[in-house]
Design a protein around this motif. Sequence first.
Motif, mmCIF file in Angstrom:
data_model
loop_
_atom_site.group_PDB
_atom_site.id
_atom_site.type_symbol
_atom_site.label_atom_id
_atom_site.label_comp_id
_atom_site.label_asym_id
_atom_site.label_seq_id
_atom_site.Cartn_x
_atom_site.Cartn_y
_atom_site.Cartn_z
ATOM 1 N N MET A 300 50.103 41.031 34.634
ATOM 2 C CA MET A 300 51.515 40.955 34.251
ATOM 3 C C MET A 300 51.692 40.092 33.003
ATOM 4 N N LYS A 301 50.825 39.096 32.864
ATOM 5 C CA LYS A 301 50.983 38.143 31.760
ATOM 6 C C LYS A 301 50.333 38.630 30.469
ATOM 7 N N MET A 302 49.804 39.869 30.458
ATOM 8 C CA MET A 302 49.242 40.399 29.216
ATOM 9 C C MET A 302 50.335 40.632 28.174
ATOM 10 N N ASN A 303 51.558 40.868 28.632
ATOM 11 C CA ASN A 303 52.667 41.100 27.691
ATOM 12 C C ASN A 303 53.180 39.770 27.162
ATOM 13 N N ASP A 304 53.538 39.756 25.902
ATOM 14 C CA ASP A 304 54.210 38.579 25.345
ATOM 15 C C ASP A 304 55.159 39.063 24.242
ATOM 16 N N LEU A 305 55.896 38.130 23.656
ATOM 17 C CA LEU A 305 56.902 38.542 22.661
ATOM 18 C C LEU A 305 56.239 39.170 21.434
ATOM 19 N N TYR A 306 55.059 38.670 21.073
ATOM 20 C CA TYR A 306 54.391 39.197 19.887
ATOM 21 C C TYR A 306 54.009 40.670 20.093
ATOM 22 N N SER A 307 53.358 40.957 21.251
ATOM 23 C CA SER A 307 52.946 42.353 21.493
ATOM 24 C C SER A 307 54.172 43.247 21.675
ATOM 25 N N THR A 308 55.238 42.686 22.231
ATOM 26 C CA THR A 308 56.465 43.474 22.424
ATOM 27 C C THR A 308 57.095 43.808 21.078
ATOM 28 N N LEU A 309 57.121 42.831 20.175
ATOM 29 C CA LEU A 309 57.694 43.073 18.843
ATOM 30 C C LEU A 309 56.879 44.128 18.094
ATOM 31 N N LYS A 310 55.567 44.012 18.208
ATOM 32 C CA LYS A 310 54.684 44.972 17.545
ATOM 33 C C LYS A 310 54.927 46.382 18.101
ATOM 34 N N ALA A 311 55.015 46.472 19.425
ATOM 35 C CA ALA A 311 55.183 47.795 20.056
ATOM 36 C C ALA A 311 56.542 48.406 19.745
ATOM 37 N N ILE A 312 57.586 47.585 19.770
ATOM 38 C CA ILE A 312 58.934 48.127 19.559
ATOM 39 C C ILE A 312 59.137 48.492 18.076
ATOM 40 N N SER A 313 58.453 47.787 17.181
ATOM 41 C CA SER A 313 58.592 48.076 15.749
ATOM 42 C C SER A 313 57.831 49.345 15.395
ATOM 43 N N ASN A 314 56.649 49.477 15.968
ATOM 44 C CA ASN A 314 55.787 50.577 15.564
ATOM 45 C C ASN A 314 54.953 51.060 16.755
ATOM 46 N N PRO A 315 55.604 51.751 17.725
ATOM 47 C CA PRO A 315 54.847 52.167 18.910
ATOM 48 C C PRO A 315 53.785 53.202 18.564
ATOM 49 N N THR A 316 52.611 53.056 19.144
ATOM 50 C CA THR A 316 51.539 54.028 18.905
ATOM 51 C C THR A 316 51.182 54.683 20.247
ATOM 52 N N SER A 317 50.219 55.593 20.200
ATOM 53 C CA SER A 317 49.809 56.261 21.449
ATOM 54 C C SER A 317 49.234 55.234 22.426
ATOM 55 N N LYS A 318 48.767 54.097 21.888
ATOM 56 C CA LYS A 318 48.205 53.055 22.759
ATOM 57 C C LYS A 318 49.286 52.412 23.621
ATOM 58 N N ASN A 319 50.543 52.553 23.194
ATOM 59 C CA ASN A 319 51.644 51.960 23.954
ATOM 60 C C ASN A 319 52.354 52.969 24.852
ATOM 61 N N THR A 320 52.115 54.246 24.583
ATOM 62 C CA THR A 320 52.958 55.273 25.211
ATOM 63 C C THR A 320 52.359 55.780 26.514
ATOM 64 N N ILE A 321 53.213 55.940 27.508
ATOM 65 C CA ILE A 321 52.764 56.450 28.812
ATOM 66 C C ILE A 321 52.816 57.981 28.780
ATOM 67 N N GLU A 322 51.663 58.594 28.929
ATOM 68 C CA GLU A 322 51.565 60.060 28.974
ATOM 69 C C GLU A 322 50.943 60.444 30.304
ATOM 70 N N LEU A 323 51.470 61.473 30.943
ATOM 71 C CA LEU A 323 50.912 61.911 32.219
ATOM 72 C C LEU A 323 50.642 63.405 32.189
ATOM 73 N N ASP A 324 49.596 63.802 32.856
ATOM 74 C CA ASP A 324 49.334 65.229 33.043
ATOM 75 C C ASP A 324 50.508 65.802 33.856
ATOM 76 N N GLU A 325 51.081 66.907 33.418
ATOM 77 C CA GLU A 325 52.310 67.414 34.042
ATOM 78 C C GLU A 325 52.095 67.840 35.497
ATOM 79 N N THR A 326 50.918 68.378 35.812
ATOM 80 C CA THR A 326 50.658 68.780 37.215
ATOM 81 C C THR A 326 50.612 67.529 38.097
ATOM 82 N N VAL A 327 49.932 66.508 37.618
ATOM 83 C CA VAL A 327 49.846 65.244 38.372
ATOM 84 C C VAL A 327 51.249 64.654 38.515
ATOM 85 N N ARG A 328 52.011 64.659 37.420
ATOM 86 C CA ARG A 328 53.348 64.066 37.453
ATOM 87 C C ARG A 328 54.238 64.746 38.493
#
Length: 341
Positions: A300-328
Amino acid sequence: MVILDDAPKIPAEVQYKLDNEVERLYSKLKNVGWNKKACEIIAPYTLSINTIKKEKGIKILAHSYQTADIVFGIADIVGDSLGLAKKAKDVEEDTILFCGVDFMAETVKILNPEKTVFVPQKERDCTLADSITAEDVLNLKKEYPGAPVVCYINTTAEVKAESDICCTSANAKKIIENLKEDTIIFIPDYNMGVNLANLTGKNIITWKGFCRTHHAFTKRRLDSINNDSTATTFAHLECRPEIIKEVDLIGGTGDMHRYAKSSSNGKKILYLTEQGFIDRMKGEYPDVQFADSNMICVSMKMNDLYSTLKAISNPTSKNTIELDETVRQKAFKSVNRMLKY
Ligand code: 13P
Protein backbone atom coordinates in the motif's frame (compact mmCIF):
# COMPACT_ATOMS: atom_id res chain seq x y z
CA MET A 1 27.41 31.55 -6.62
CA VAL A 2 23.69 32.03 -6.06
CA ILE A 3 22.70 35.54 -5.04
CA LEU A 4 19.40 35.11 -3.21
CA ASP A 5 18.06 38.49 -4.31
CA ASP A 6 18.37 37.30 -7.91
CA ALA A 7 16.57 33.98 -7.27
CA PRO A 8 13.38 33.62 -9.32
CA LYS A 9 10.44 35.15 -7.47
CA ILE A 10 7.24 33.14 -7.04
CA PRO A 11 4.37 35.22 -8.51
CA ALA A 12 2.08 36.59 -5.79
CA GLU A 13 -1.02 34.68 -6.97
CA VAL A 14 0.91 31.38 -6.93
CA GLN A 15 2.28 32.12 -3.47
CA TYR A 16 -1.26 32.91 -2.29
CA LYS A 17 -2.52 29.53 -3.57
CA LEU A 18 0.42 27.74 -1.97
CA ASP A 19 -0.17 29.45 1.38
CA ASN A 20 -3.84 28.43 1.31
CA GLU A 21 -2.87 24.87 0.40
CA VAL A 22 -0.44 24.70 3.32
CA GLU A 23 -3.21 25.84 5.69
CA ARG A 24 -5.69 23.34 4.22
CA LEU A 25 -3.20 20.48 4.60
CA TYR A 26 -2.07 21.51 8.07
CA SER A 27 -5.65 21.69 9.40
CA LYS A 28 -5.93 17.89 8.92
CA LEU A 29 -2.35 16.67 9.01
CA LYS A 30 -1.47 18.34 12.32
CA ASN A 31 -3.72 15.75 13.98
CA VAL A 32 -1.55 13.04 12.43
CA GLY A 33 1.65 14.63 13.76
CA TRP A 34 2.75 16.57 10.67
CA ASN A 35 4.27 20.02 11.20
CA LYS A 36 3.81 23.07 8.99
CA LYS A 37 7.20 22.66 7.34
CA ALA A 38 6.19 19.19 6.11
CA CYS A 39 2.95 20.66 4.72
CA GLU A 40 4.97 23.37 2.94
CA ILE A 41 7.07 20.65 1.30
CA ILE A 42 4.11 18.65 -0.02
CA ALA A 43 1.85 21.63 -0.94
CA PRO A 44 3.30 22.08 -4.48
CA TYR A 45 2.61 18.38 -5.16
CA THR A 46 -0.95 18.32 -3.81
CA LEU A 47 -1.77 21.61 -5.53
CA SER A 48 -0.45 20.35 -8.89
CA ILE A 49 -2.22 16.97 -8.59
CA ASN A 50 -5.53 18.62 -7.62
CA THR A 51 -5.26 21.10 -10.51
CA ILE A 52 -4.46 18.40 -13.09
CA LYS A 53 -7.22 16.13 -11.79
CA LYS A 54 -9.80 18.90 -12.29
CA GLU A 55 -8.46 19.86 -15.72
CA LYS A 56 -8.49 16.25 -16.93
CA GLY A 57 -11.71 15.18 -15.19
CA ILE A 58 -10.16 12.49 -12.99
CA LYS A 59 -11.51 11.20 -9.68
CA ILE A 60 -9.00 9.97 -7.11
CA LEU A 61 -10.07 7.02 -4.95
CA ALA A 62 -7.84 6.00 -2.06
CA HIS A 63 -7.87 3.10 0.36
CA SER A 64 -7.62 4.08 4.04
CA TYR A 65 -4.16 2.45 4.26
CA GLN A 66 -2.64 5.12 2.01
CA THR A 67 -0.39 7.68 3.66
CA ALA A 68 -2.03 10.74 5.21
CA ASP A 69 -0.72 13.12 2.51
CA ILE A 70 -2.66 11.10 -0.10
CA VAL A 71 -5.75 10.65 2.09
CA PHE A 72 -6.06 14.29 3.14
CA GLY A 73 -4.15 15.97 0.33
CA ILE A 74 -5.53 14.61 -2.94
CA ALA A 75 -8.17 11.89 -2.50
CA ASP A 76 -11.79 12.59 -3.49
CA ILE A 77 -13.12 9.38 -1.98
CA VAL A 78 -11.42 7.45 0.83
CA GLY A 79 -12.71 4.12 2.06
CA ASP A 80 -12.47 0.42 2.74
CA SER A 81 -12.33 -2.09 -0.07
CA LEU A 82 -16.10 -2.68 -0.15
CA GLY A 83 -16.99 1.02 0.08
CA LEU A 84 -14.58 1.92 -2.72
CA ALA A 85 -15.90 -0.84 -5.01
CA LYS A 86 -19.46 0.42 -4.45
CA LYS A 87 -18.63 4.13 -4.78
CA ALA A 88 -16.58 3.63 -7.95
CA LYS A 89 -19.84 2.69 -9.69
CA ASP A 90 -21.27 6.16 -9.00
CA VAL A 91 -18.25 8.10 -10.23
CA GLU A 92 -19.30 10.35 -13.12
CA GLU A 93 -15.79 11.03 -14.42
CA ASP A 94 -14.47 8.74 -17.19
CA THR A 95 -11.13 8.25 -15.47
CA ILE A 96 -10.32 6.95 -11.99
CA LEU A 97 -6.90 7.14 -10.40
CA PHE A 98 -6.86 4.46 -7.72
CA CYS A 99 -4.41 4.82 -4.84
CA GLY A 100 -4.24 1.42 -3.20
CA VAL A 101 -3.08 -2.01 -4.33
CA ASP A 102 -3.67 -3.00 -7.91
CA PHE A 103 -6.11 -5.86 -7.26
CA MET A 104 -8.44 -3.25 -5.73
CA ALA A 105 -8.01 -1.12 -8.86
CA GLU A 106 -8.74 -4.25 -10.90
CA THR A 107 -12.02 -4.63 -9.00
CA VAL A 108 -12.94 -1.08 -10.03
CA LYS A 109 -12.12 -1.94 -13.66
CA ILE A 110 -14.12 -5.21 -13.44
CA LEU A 111 -17.18 -3.16 -12.43
CA ASN A 112 -16.52 -0.20 -14.73
CA PRO A 113 -15.03 -1.51 -17.99
CA GLU A 114 -15.89 1.70 -19.86
CA LYS A 115 -13.72 3.77 -17.54
CA THR A 116 -9.99 4.26 -17.68
CA VAL A 117 -8.57 3.07 -14.36
CA PHE A 118 -4.97 3.73 -13.49
CA VAL A 119 -2.67 3.52 -10.49
CA PRO A 120 0.42 5.49 -9.42
CA GLN A 121 2.49 2.28 -9.26
CA LYS A 122 1.62 -1.26 -10.23
CA GLU A 123 2.45 -3.44 -7.27
CA ARG A 124 1.81 -7.17 -7.30
CA ASP A 125 3.54 -7.94 -4.04
CA CYS A 126 0.56 -8.87 -1.82
CA THR A 127 1.08 -12.03 0.22
CA LEU A 128 -2.64 -12.83 -0.06
CA ALA A 129 -3.17 -12.18 -3.78
CA ASP A 130 0.15 -13.85 -4.62
CA SER A 131 -0.68 -17.01 -2.67
CA ILE A 132 -3.24 -18.45 -5.10
CA THR A 133 -3.75 -18.87 -8.85
CA ALA A 134 -6.84 -19.58 -10.96
CA GLU A 135 -5.53 -23.12 -11.44
CA ASP A 136 -5.41 -23.62 -7.66
CA VAL A 137 -9.09 -22.61 -7.51
CA LEU A 138 -9.99 -25.12 -10.24
CA ASN A 139 -8.15 -27.85 -8.30
CA LEU A 140 -9.99 -26.96 -5.08
CA LYS A 141 -13.31 -27.17 -6.91
CA LYS A 142 -12.39 -30.64 -8.17
CA GLU A 143 -11.36 -31.72 -4.68
CA TYR A 144 -14.56 -30.40 -3.03
CA PRO A 145 -17.30 -30.73 -5.67
CA GLY A 146 -20.47 -28.78 -4.85
CA ALA A 147 -18.75 -26.43 -2.37
CA PRO A 148 -19.13 -22.78 -3.47
CA VAL A 149 -15.96 -20.70 -3.69
CA VAL A 150 -15.96 -17.42 -1.77
CA CYS A 151 -12.91 -15.36 -2.66
CA TYR A 152 -11.59 -12.46 -0.65
CA ILE A 153 -11.13 -9.21 -2.58
CA ASN A 154 -7.33 -9.57 -2.16
CA THR A 155 -7.12 -11.82 -5.24
CA THR A 156 -6.35 -11.35 -8.93
CA ALA A 157 -9.11 -10.92 -11.52
CA GLU A 158 -8.30 -14.45 -12.78
CA VAL A 159 -8.97 -15.93 -9.33
CA LYS A 160 -12.17 -13.88 -8.97
CA ALA A 161 -13.24 -15.21 -12.39
CA GLU A 162 -13.11 -18.82 -11.13
CA SER A 163 -14.94 -18.02 -7.87
CA ASP A 164 -18.67 -17.98 -7.18
CA ILE A 165 -18.77 -14.84 -5.07
CA CYS A 166 -16.27 -12.26 -3.94
CA CYS A 167 -16.26 -10.71 -0.45
CA THR A 168 -14.44 -8.21 1.70
CA SER A 169 -13.92 -8.18 5.45
CA ALA A 170 -17.07 -6.04 5.71
CA ASN A 171 -19.49 -8.58 4.21
CA ALA A 172 -17.70 -11.97 4.42
CA LYS A 173 -19.70 -13.20 7.44
CA LYS A 174 -23.06 -12.19 5.93
CA ILE A 175 -22.19 -13.77 2.57
CA ILE A 176 -21.17 -17.07 4.16
CA GLU A 177 -24.25 -17.13 6.39
CA ASN A 178 -26.47 -16.56 3.36
CA LEU A 179 -25.04 -19.42 1.33
CA LYS A 180 -27.25 -22.50 1.59
CA GLU A 181 -24.28 -24.89 1.55
CA ASP A 182 -22.62 -25.91 4.84
CA THR A 183 -19.24 -26.62 3.30
CA ILE A 184 -17.66 -23.57 1.69
CA ILE A 185 -14.27 -22.97 0.09
CA PHE A 186 -12.90 -19.66 1.36
CA ILE A 187 -9.74 -18.33 -0.31
CA PRO A 188 -7.01 -17.22 0.16
CA ASP A 189 -6.76 -15.92 3.77
CA TYR A 190 -6.25 -18.77 6.24
CA ASN A 191 -6.81 -16.62 9.35
CA MET A 192 -10.00 -15.12 7.99
CA GLY A 193 -11.23 -18.56 6.92
CA VAL A 194 -10.77 -19.94 10.46
CA ASN A 195 -12.32 -16.80 11.97
CA LEU A 196 -15.34 -17.14 9.67
CA ALA A 197 -15.73 -20.82 10.54
CA ASN A 198 -15.78 -19.85 14.24
CA LEU A 199 -18.26 -17.02 13.62
CA THR A 200 -20.69 -18.89 11.36
CA GLY A 201 -20.34 -22.53 12.47
CA LYS A 202 -19.91 -23.55 8.80
CA ASN A 203 -17.34 -26.01 7.53
CA ILE A 204 -14.81 -23.74 5.82
CA ILE A 205 -12.15 -25.18 3.53
CA THR A 206 -9.48 -22.53 3.56
CA TRP A 207 -6.18 -21.75 1.85
CA LYS A 208 -2.63 -21.01 3.01
CA GLY A 209 -2.51 -17.24 2.34
CA PHE A 210 -1.78 -14.61 5.00
CA CYS A 211 -1.82 -10.85 5.13
CA ARG A 212 1.70 -10.24 6.36
CA THR A 213 0.62 -7.02 8.08
CA HIS A 214 -2.29 -8.42 10.10
CA HIS A 215 -0.63 -11.80 10.68
CA ALA A 216 2.18 -9.91 12.44
CA PHE A 217 -0.14 -9.05 15.34
CA THR A 218 0.91 -11.81 17.72
CA LYS A 219 -0.26 -12.14 21.32
CA ARG A 220 3.13 -10.80 22.45
CA ARG A 221 2.78 -7.77 20.20
CA LEU A 222 -0.78 -7.17 21.34
CA ASP A 223 0.37 -7.23 24.97
CA SER A 224 3.14 -4.74 24.20
CA ILE A 225 0.86 -2.19 22.52
CA ASN A 226 -2.27 -2.78 24.61
CA ASN A 227 -1.08 -0.80 27.62
CA ASP A 228 -4.32 0.99 28.48
CA SER A 229 -7.01 -1.28 29.90
CA THR A 230 -9.67 1.39 29.27
CA ALA A 231 -9.11 1.29 25.49
CA THR A 232 -11.51 -0.68 23.29
CA THR A 233 -9.58 -3.22 21.21
CA PHE A 234 -10.83 -3.76 17.66
CA ALA A 235 -9.13 -6.30 15.37
CA HIS A 236 -9.31 -6.74 11.62
CA LEU A 237 -10.74 -10.08 10.49
CA GLU A 238 -7.39 -10.89 8.84
CA CYS A 239 -5.77 -11.20 12.29
CA ARG A 240 -4.89 -14.59 13.81
CA PRO A 241 -7.75 -16.49 15.51
CA GLU A 242 -5.93 -16.30 18.87
CA ILE A 243 -5.94 -12.48 18.57
CA ILE A 244 -9.61 -12.39 17.58
CA LYS A 245 -10.38 -14.19 20.87
CA GLU A 246 -8.61 -11.50 22.89
CA VAL A 247 -10.28 -8.35 21.55
CA ASP A 248 -13.56 -6.51 22.20
CA LEU A 249 -14.63 -6.04 18.57
CA ILE A 250 -13.84 -7.49 15.15
CA GLY A 251 -14.52 -6.38 11.57
CA GLY A 252 -13.07 -4.64 8.55
CA THR A 253 -11.87 -1.05 8.31
CA GLY A 254 -15.37 0.07 7.26
CA ASP A 255 -16.74 -1.25 10.58
CA MET A 256 -13.81 0.34 12.38
CA HIS A 257 -14.54 3.68 10.74
CA ARG A 258 -18.21 3.57 11.75
CA TYR A 259 -17.14 2.81 15.33
CA ALA A 260 -14.78 5.81 15.46
CA LYS A 261 -17.47 8.04 13.97
CA SER A 262 -19.97 7.05 16.67
CA SER A 263 -17.44 7.34 19.54
CA SER A 264 -17.64 10.13 22.07
CA ASN A 265 -14.84 12.61 22.79
CA GLY A 266 -12.02 11.12 24.82
CA LYS A 267 -12.86 7.52 23.86
CA LYS A 268 -9.71 5.38 23.54
CA ILE A 269 -9.43 2.85 20.73
CA LEU A 270 -6.70 0.40 19.81
CA TYR A 271 -7.21 -0.80 16.24
CA LEU A 272 -5.28 -3.88 15.21
CA THR A 273 -4.83 -2.91 11.61
CA GLU A 274 -2.57 -0.94 9.28
CA GLN A 275 -1.23 2.38 10.61
CA GLY A 276 -2.56 4.35 7.61
CA PHE A 277 -6.11 3.67 8.75
CA ILE A 278 -5.26 4.88 12.26
CA ASP A 279 -3.73 8.07 10.83
CA ARG A 280 -6.90 8.64 8.80
CA MET A 281 -8.97 8.31 12.00
CA LYS A 282 -6.68 10.75 13.83
CA GLY A 283 -7.19 13.31 11.07
CA GLU A 284 -10.97 12.86 10.96
CA TYR A 285 -11.77 12.44 14.66
CA PRO A 286 -9.22 14.48 16.61
CA ASP A 287 -11.25 14.24 19.83
CA VAL A 288 -11.02 10.44 19.97
CA GLN A 289 -7.76 8.87 21.18
CA PHE A 290 -6.27 6.32 18.81
CA ALA A 291 -3.30 4.14 19.79
CA ASP A 292 -0.70 3.53 17.09
CA SER A 293 -0.27 0.01 15.73
CA ASN A 294 2.83 0.91 13.72
CA MET A 295 1.99 -1.94 11.32
CA ILE A 296 2.73 -1.03 7.72
CA CYS A 297 1.56 -2.68 4.51
CA VAL A 298 4.53 -2.10 2.21
CA SER A 299 2.47 -2.74 -0.93
CA MET A 300 0.00 0.00 0.00
CA LYS A 301 2.88 2.34 0.78
CA MET A 302 4.41 2.02 -2.71
CA ASN A 303 2.28 5.00 -3.77
CA ASP A 304 3.41 8.49 -2.90
CA LEU A 305 2.73 12.03 -4.12
CA TYR A 306 5.67 11.96 -6.53
CA SER A 307 4.54 8.77 -8.32
CA THR A 308 0.95 10.05 -8.29
CA LEU A 309 1.96 13.35 -9.89
CA LYS A 310 3.98 11.52 -12.52
CA ALA A 311 1.11 9.14 -13.30
CA ILE A 312 -1.60 11.80 -13.43
CA SER A 313 0.54 14.09 -15.63
CA ASN A 314 1.60 11.44 -18.07
CA PRO A 315 -0.06 8.03 -17.54
CA THR A 316 1.58 5.17 -19.42
CA SER A 317 0.61 1.53 -19.96
CA LYS A 318 2.62 0.82 -16.79
CA ASN A 319 -0.04 2.71 -14.83
CA THR A 320 -3.13 1.50 -16.64
CA ILE A 321 -5.27 -1.43 -15.54
CA GLU A 322 -6.09 -3.67 -18.50
CA LEU A 323 -8.03 -6.92 -18.20
CA ASP A 324 -8.75 -9.74 -20.59
CA GLU A 325 -12.45 -9.26 -21.45
CA THR A 326 -13.38 -12.93 -20.92
CA VAL A 327 -11.74 -12.90 -17.48
CA ARG A 328 -13.37 -9.56 -16.66
CA GLN A 329 -16.85 -10.77 -17.54
CA LYS A 330 -16.46 -13.91 -15.43
CA ALA A 331 -14.98 -11.91 -12.52
CA PHE A 332 -17.81 -9.36 -12.85
CA LYS A 333 -20.33 -12.04 -11.84
CA SER A 334 -18.57 -12.81 -8.55
CA VAL A 335 -17.84 -9.16 -7.70
CA ASN A 336 -21.28 -7.90 -8.67
CA ARG A 337 -22.91 -10.64 -6.61
CA MET A 338 -21.20 -9.37 -3.43
CA LEU A 339 -22.35 -5.78 -3.90
CA LYS A 340 -25.81 -6.45 -2.53
CA TYR A 341 -24.30 -7.33 0.86
P1 13P B 1 -10.78 -3.60 4.22
O1 13P B 1 -11.70 -4.50 3.47
O2 13P B 1 -11.17 -3.45 5.64
O3 13P B 1 -10.58 -2.34 3.48
O4 13P B 1 -9.37 -4.35 4.35
C1 13P B 1 -8.41 -4.24 3.42
C2 13P B 1 -7.26 -5.05 3.81
O5 13P B 1 -6.94 -5.21 4.96
C3 13P B 1 -6.50 -5.60 2.73
O6 13P B 1 -5.55 -6.51 3.16
